[in-house]
Scaffold this active site. Structure first.
Site, PDB file in Angstrom:
ATOM      1  CE  LYS A  29      -1.398   1.725   3.629  1.00  0.00           C
ATOM      2  NZ  LYS A  29      -2.079   2.049   4.992  1.00  0.00           N
ATOM      3  CB  SER A  30       3.766   2.330   2.116  1.00  0.00           C
ATOM      4  OG  SER A  30       3.316   1.971   3.420  1.00  0.00           O
ATOM      5  NE  ARG A  34       5.982   6.773   1.086  1.00  0.00           N
ATOM      6  CZ  ARG A  34       5.310   6.433   1.967  1.00  0.00           C
ATOM      7  NH1 ARG A  34       4.206   5.620   1.623  1.00  0.00           N
ATOM      8  NH2 ARG A  34       5.456   6.726   3.076  1.00  0.00           N
ATOM      9  NE  ARG A 124      -5.779   8.797  11.589  1.00  0.00           N
ATOM     10  CZ  ARG A 124      -5.066   7.790  10.474  1.00  0.00           C
ATOM     11  NH1 ARG A 124      -6.108   7.077   9.990  1.00  0.00           N
ATOM     12  NH2 ARG A 124      -3.995   7.587  10.663  1.00  0.00           N
ATOM     13  CB  SER A 167       1.829  10.594  11.328  1.00  0.00           C
ATOM     14  OG  SER A 167       1.914   9.892  10.198  1.00  0.00           O
ATOM     15  CD  GLU A 315       4.073  -0.546   8.778  1.00  0.00           C
ATOM     16  OE1 GLU A 315       4.009  -1.348   7.853  1.00  0.00           O
ATOM     17  OE2 GLU A 315       3.900   0.762   8.348  1.00  0.00           O
ATOM     18  CE  LYS A 412      -6.128   1.811   7.051  1.00  0.00           C
ATOM     19  NZ  LYS A 412      -6.424   3.018   6.628  1.00  0.00           N
TER      20      LYS A 412
END
Length: 431
Positions: A29-30, A34, A124, A167, A315, A412
């Site tokens: 996902k990361s 990107r 958030r 973060s 994570e 997700k």
């Protein structure tokens, strides 16, 4: 949630035999999100191969399309053609990468870009990125979801100081668009140690592959300042690695059952934090080796506790907490106070849910202390957090009667988690 809005519970499969399986995982996902941003801002069309298709990446695709980027293709091959960025509406869902990476892109659009997301996303913290963009010349209404970016087609850029200790995505979000700012960007982090440094290193590496000139600190542990020079972003055809963080529950299955799980296409060199799971499992007594691109983990007869600083790889905490709850000696997970601001307060959630099953977990100032105790079945709440859900599945392998609320939240980042998990156990049964 079920289709009728009722809370649904998934009986986590329980096994009495070691798990033996090969599990092939979809892309990171990361890296996918990107690559999508860089392709949308590039100087020509690009293809992304091996892209993850999940809720978070589909939200990113929909958002970039709403702003004027052409993204075609189905499954895991995407063709991206940059377009003139304009007004639109962005649904962030619960995706941190969308709510933190897209506001800088929106400043380059001509027109208003309205952001909103799920109810849980509205709490958030986002003022770090929004205040930074205001300091660089952007007009933005709001400090959290919903908010509106008043794009003028360009952003001045320049220098900004932020506290990104909540973060690493605040730094990555600014860096990904920075080459398109008129003056480029100098971002200085002024605060406690940055969490998840490997994710910033991933961002820098991908920018450099797109010929963006980035000065990054030589010593990532003392990382404070990044400089991005203004200029074009070269179109790159991206080949996305498997998501190594998504691999961790499957590797944990080998560790807690004394079995063997193989993951093909494990990268030899990677900036993904999930790669650290190999070291963690070895320290807890398992064997882990990569041969010919396949990672094989063999579980031990008895799983040892661990004392570890997970600051850079937060994570992985839900997976490691589940392992620790099934170990035969105490564990201390440190350096992860920033997880209180993730999808949910992950520290409180893990302590609450493991203790609900009979565990002995204590929250510390910066982490968790986990003392093994006999566990029993019961409800495991996922808090709309995909990694909480998969942590419950790990425990269910050894503890009969664990029922996981809303297993669908795993979509997700891993849409077919249940099918992959059940296939892994079926492979073991046939072994």
């Amino acid at each position: 949630m079920g289709q009728d809005g009722l809370v649904t519970f998934w009986p986590a499969p329980h096994v009495d035999v070691p798990v033996h399986a090969t599990v092939t995982l979809p892309g990171s996902k990361s890296i996918t999100n990107r690559a999508l941003i860089l392709a949308a801002l590039a100087d020509g069309p690009a293809t992304i191969t091996g892209a993850l298709r999940s809720r978070d990446t589909d939200l990113m695709i929909a958002a970039l399309r709403a702003l004027g980027t052409s993204i075609t293709g189905d499954a895991d091959t995407l063709h991206v053609t940059p377009g003139k960025l304009g007004a639109g509406t962005v649904d962030c869902g619960l995706a941190g990468t969308v709510m933190r990476f897209l506001p800088p892109v929106a400043t380059l659009a001509t027109g208003e870009v309205a952001f909103d997301g799920d109810a849980q996303a509205r709490v958030r913290p986002l003022c770090t990125i929004l205040d930074a963009l205001r300091g660089l010349g952007a007009g933005i209404d709001g400090d959290a979801l919903p908010f509106t970016v008043h794009g003028t087609g360009a952003l001045r850029g320049g220098a900004v100081t932020i506290d990104a200790s909540g973060s690493s995505q605040f730094v990555s979000g600014l860096l990904l668009s920075a080459a398109r700012f008129d003056e480029g960007l100098t971002v200085h982090h002024d605060g406690k140690a940055l969490p998840s440094m490997p994710h910033i290193e991933m961002t820098v590496e991908m920018l450099r592959r797109a010929d963006v000139r980035v000065q990054a600190p030589a010593d990532s542990r003392k990382a404070q300042t990044w400089v991005v020079e203004p200029g074009p972003i070269r179109a790159v055809d991206w080949d996305v690695e498997p998501d190594l963080s998504n691999a961790t529950p499957f590797l944990a299955a080998a560790a807690v059952t004394g079995g063997e799980v193989r993951i093909p296409h494990w990268p030899r060199l990677t900036t993904q934090p999930g790669d650290v799971i190999r070291e963690i499992l070895v320290r807890m007594g398992a064997e882990a080796r990569v041969f010919d691109g396949v990672l094989t983990v063999r579980g031990p007869g008895r799983l040892a506790g661990i004392d570890i600083d997970l600051h850079d790889v937060g994570e992985l905490t839900p997976t490691v907490a589940a392992l620790a709850a099934l170990a035969d000696s105490p564990s201390w997970l440190r350096g992860i106070s920033h997880l209180r601001g993730h999808e949910t307060d992950r520290l409180a959630a893990l302590a609450t849910e493991i203790n609900r099953l009979g565990g002995k977990v204590t929250e510390t100032e910066d982490g968790l202390e986990i003392v093994p105790a006999p566990l029993h079945g019961g409800a495991w709440h996922s808090y709309a957090d995909h990694r909480m859900a998969t942590a419950g599945a790990i425990l269910g392998l050894r503890v009969p009667g664990v029922e996981i609320e809303d297993i669908g939240t795993t979509a997700k980042t891993l849409p077919n988690f249940v099918a992959l998990w059940e296939q892994m156990l079926n492979d073991g049964a046939a072994h």
